[in-house]
Design a protein around this motif. Structure first.
Motif, PDB file in Angstrom:
ATOM      1  N   VAL A   1       0.856  -1.178   0.000  1.00 53.86           N
ATOM      2  CA  VAL A   1       0.000   0.000   0.000  1.00 53.86           C
ATOM      3  C   VAL A   1       0.894   1.231   0.000  1.00 53.86           C
ATOM      4  N   PHE A   2       0.915   1.931  -1.126  1.00 52.29           N
ATOM      5  CA  PHE A   2       1.702   3.153  -1.268  1.00 52.29           C
ATOM      6  C   PHE A   2       0.832   4.352  -0.899  1.00 52.29           C
ATOM      7  N   PHE A   3       1.434   5.326  -0.205  1.00 59.85           N
ATOM      8  CA  PHE A   3       0.698   6.540   0.120  1.00 59.85           C
ATOM      9  C   PHE A   3       1.643   7.730   0.071  1.00 59.85           C
ATOM     10  N   ASP A   4       1.071   8.911  -0.154  1.00 57.12           N
ATOM     11  CA  ASP A   4       1.868  10.118  -0.356  1.00 57.12           C
ATOM     12  C   ASP A   4       2.279  10.711   0.988  1.00 57.12           C
ATOM     13  N   GLN A   5       3.561  10.721   1.232  1.00 54.48           N
ATOM     14  CA  GLN A   5       4.099  11.234   2.478  1.00 54.48           C
ATOM     15  C   GLN A   5       3.968  12.756   2.575  1.00 54.48           C
ATOM     16  N   ASN A   6       3.663  13.412   1.456  1.00 56.41           N
ATOM     17  CA  ASN A   6       3.459  14.861   1.475  1.00 56.41           C
ATOM     18  C   ASN A   6       2.055  15.247   1.926  1.00 56.41           C
ATOM     19  N   ASP A   7       1.140  14.290   1.952  1.00 58.63           N
ATOM     20  CA  ASP A   7      -0.223  14.576   2.393  1.00 58.63           C
ATOM     21  C   ASP A   7      -0.246  14.812   3.901  1.00 58.63           C
ATOM     22  N   SER A   8      -1.321  15.411   4.384  1.00 58.31           N
ATOM     23  CA  SER A   8      -1.495  15.613   5.820  1.00 58.31           C
ATOM     24  C   SER A   8      -1.640  14.254   6.512  1.00 58.31           C
ATOM     25  N   PRO A   9      -1.353  14.186   7.819  1.00 58.65           N
ATOM     26  CA  PRO A   9      -1.517  12.919   8.537  1.00 58.65           C
ATOM     27  C   PRO A   9      -2.924  12.333   8.387  1.00 58.65           C
ATOM     28  N   ASP A  10      -3.958  13.186   8.414  1.00 57.65           N
ATOM     29  CA  ASP A  10      -5.326  12.680   8.264  1.00 57.65           C
ATOM     30  C   ASP A  10      -5.538  12.071   6.888  1.00 57.65           C
ATOM     31  N   GLU A  11      -5.015  12.728   5.841  1.00 59.53           N
ATOM     32  CA  GLU A  11      -5.148  12.191   4.489  1.00 59.53           C
ATOM     33  C   GLU A  11      -4.394  10.875   4.357  1.00 59.53           C
ATOM     34  N   GLN A  12      -3.188  10.810   4.908  1.00 57.50           N
ATOM     35  CA  GLN A  12      -2.415   9.574   4.846  1.00 57.50           C
ATOM     36  C   GLN A  12      -3.161   8.441   5.542  1.00 57.50           C
ATOM     37  N   ARG A  13      -3.736   8.752   6.694  1.00 53.23           N
ATOM     38  CA  ARG A  13      -4.446   7.734   7.468  1.00 53.23           C
ATOM     39  C   ARG A  13      -5.605   7.149   6.664  1.00 53.23           C
ATOM     40  N   PHE A  14      -6.394   8.039   6.034  1.00 58.36           N
ATOM     41  CA  PHE A  14      -7.535   7.546   5.277  1.00 58.36           C
ATOM     42  C   PHE A  14      -7.098   6.823   4.016  1.00 58.36           C
ATOM     43  N   THR A  15      -6.059   7.316   3.352  1.00 55.06           N
ATOM     44  CA  THR A  15      -5.562   6.657   2.147  1.00 55.06           C
ATOM     45  C   THR A  15      -5.138   5.228   2.440  1.00 55.06           C
ATOM     46  N   VAL A  16      -4.354   5.043   3.494  1.00 54.72           N
ATOM     47  CA  VAL A  16      -3.910   3.690   3.854  1.00 54.72           C
ATOM     48  C   VAL A  16      -5.117   2.804   4.121  1.00 54.72           C
ATOM     49  N   ALA A  17      -6.083   3.302   4.889  1.00 51.94           N
ATOM     50  CA  ALA A  17      -7.266   2.495   5.212  1.00 51.94           C
ATOM     51  C   ALA A  17      -8.060   2.152   3.968  1.00 51.94           C
ATOM     52  N   HIS A  18      -8.223   3.119   3.061  1.00 52.20           N
ATOM     53  CA  HIS A  18      -8.967   2.884   1.820  1.00 52.20           C
ATOM     54  C   HIS A  18      -8.292   1.813   0.972  1.00 52.20           C
ATOM     55  N   GLU A  19      -6.973   1.908   0.818  1.00 49.65           N
ATOM     56  CA  GLU A  19      -6.268   0.934  -0.016  1.00 49.65           C
ATOM     57  C   GLU A  19      -6.223  -0.446   0.633  1.00 49.65           C
TER      58      GLU A  19
END
Length: 240
Positions: free
Chosen positions: A79-97
């Motif tokens: 599961v790849f996620f953008d480290q430049n996103d806010s912590p909240d965005e990263q959290r939801f991205t990981v969960a979604h993927e």
């Protein structure tokens, strides 16, 4: 009440009920699922392709910028996620993927193994060709064979659940929310505070992006039989 498909997916994941919030789902999946979260700055499909190529796995992905990407094969995933996103965005991205990994990869494999037995595993992992019966059943049951790739696009607002989003996206969103902000606890947070600030309370308590929290409030109201009209729900937002 939790929709049956959602309860089945939560159980299939093996992820426990969270004890603290915001939840560090990346840590939980690393320990309990065969999934590795991979942070990359300025995430694009090309960066994912290069990362995989450097480790001996060549895949073709059309170029785009994105919040996240899931690559799964043989019952395991990245599961790849953008480290430049806010912590909240990263959290939801990981969960979604991770939701896509469970719904679109893990559960279909589990169904195939339950139906055909362990002998089907070599087919799912592309180590032998399927028989005609296996091919037909795979098509009918939508069982994935080989490598699955899912990209989480960047929308203008990051909002989820619109009528243009496919059902699989909506289910991945709903499963992600159940992991990050279980409905039972989310309803308590919504009740314990002044009206008109529900989305902010939900976002702050569970560490959700505001656009996601706004959609989750609508989903919970609908599941409780108390829908509030909005153009999003009119266009076809789906929770179950």
């Amino acid at each position: 009440m939790m929709p049956p498909w959602l309860k089945e997916a939560v159980n299939a994941s093996g992820l426990p009920f969270p004890e603290t919030f915001p939840r560090d789902l990346a840590l939980d999946v690393s320990l309990l699922l065969r999934v590795r979260p991979v942070p990359l700055r300025g995430l694009t499909s090309e960066k994912v392709r290069q990362w995989l190529a450097q480790r001996g796995r060549d895949v073709e992905i059309s170029y785009r910028r994105m919040h996240g990407c899931m690559v799964a094969w043989e019952g395991k995933g990245l599961v790849f996620f953008d480290q430049n996103d806010s912590p909240d965005e990263q959290r939801f991205t990981v969960a979604h993927e991770v939701g896509h990994f469970v719904l679109d990869h893990l559960q279909p494999r589990m169904r195939a193994l339950a139906f055909f037995g362990e002998g089907i595993q070599d087919v799912l992992d592309e180590k032998r060709a399927p028989t005609p019966e296996e091919t037909l059943t795979s098509a009918l049951e939508d069982v994935p064979i080989g490598v699955q790739i899912h990209l989480m696009d960047r929308g203008p607002s990051g909002a989820i659940g619109t009528g243009t989003v496919a059902r699989s996206e909506q289910r991945a969103d709903r499963l992600a929310l159940e992991w990050l902000a279980p409905a039972k606890l989310a309803r308590e947070v919504l009740r314990n505070g002044p009206e008109g600030q529900e989305e902010q309370r939900l976002g702050q308590h569970f560490g959700l992006p505001l656009a996601v929290a706004e959609t989750y409030v609508r989903i919970l109201r609908r599941e409780d039989g108390r829908p509030r009209f909005s153009i999003v729900s009119f266009l076809g937002e789906e929770a179950g």
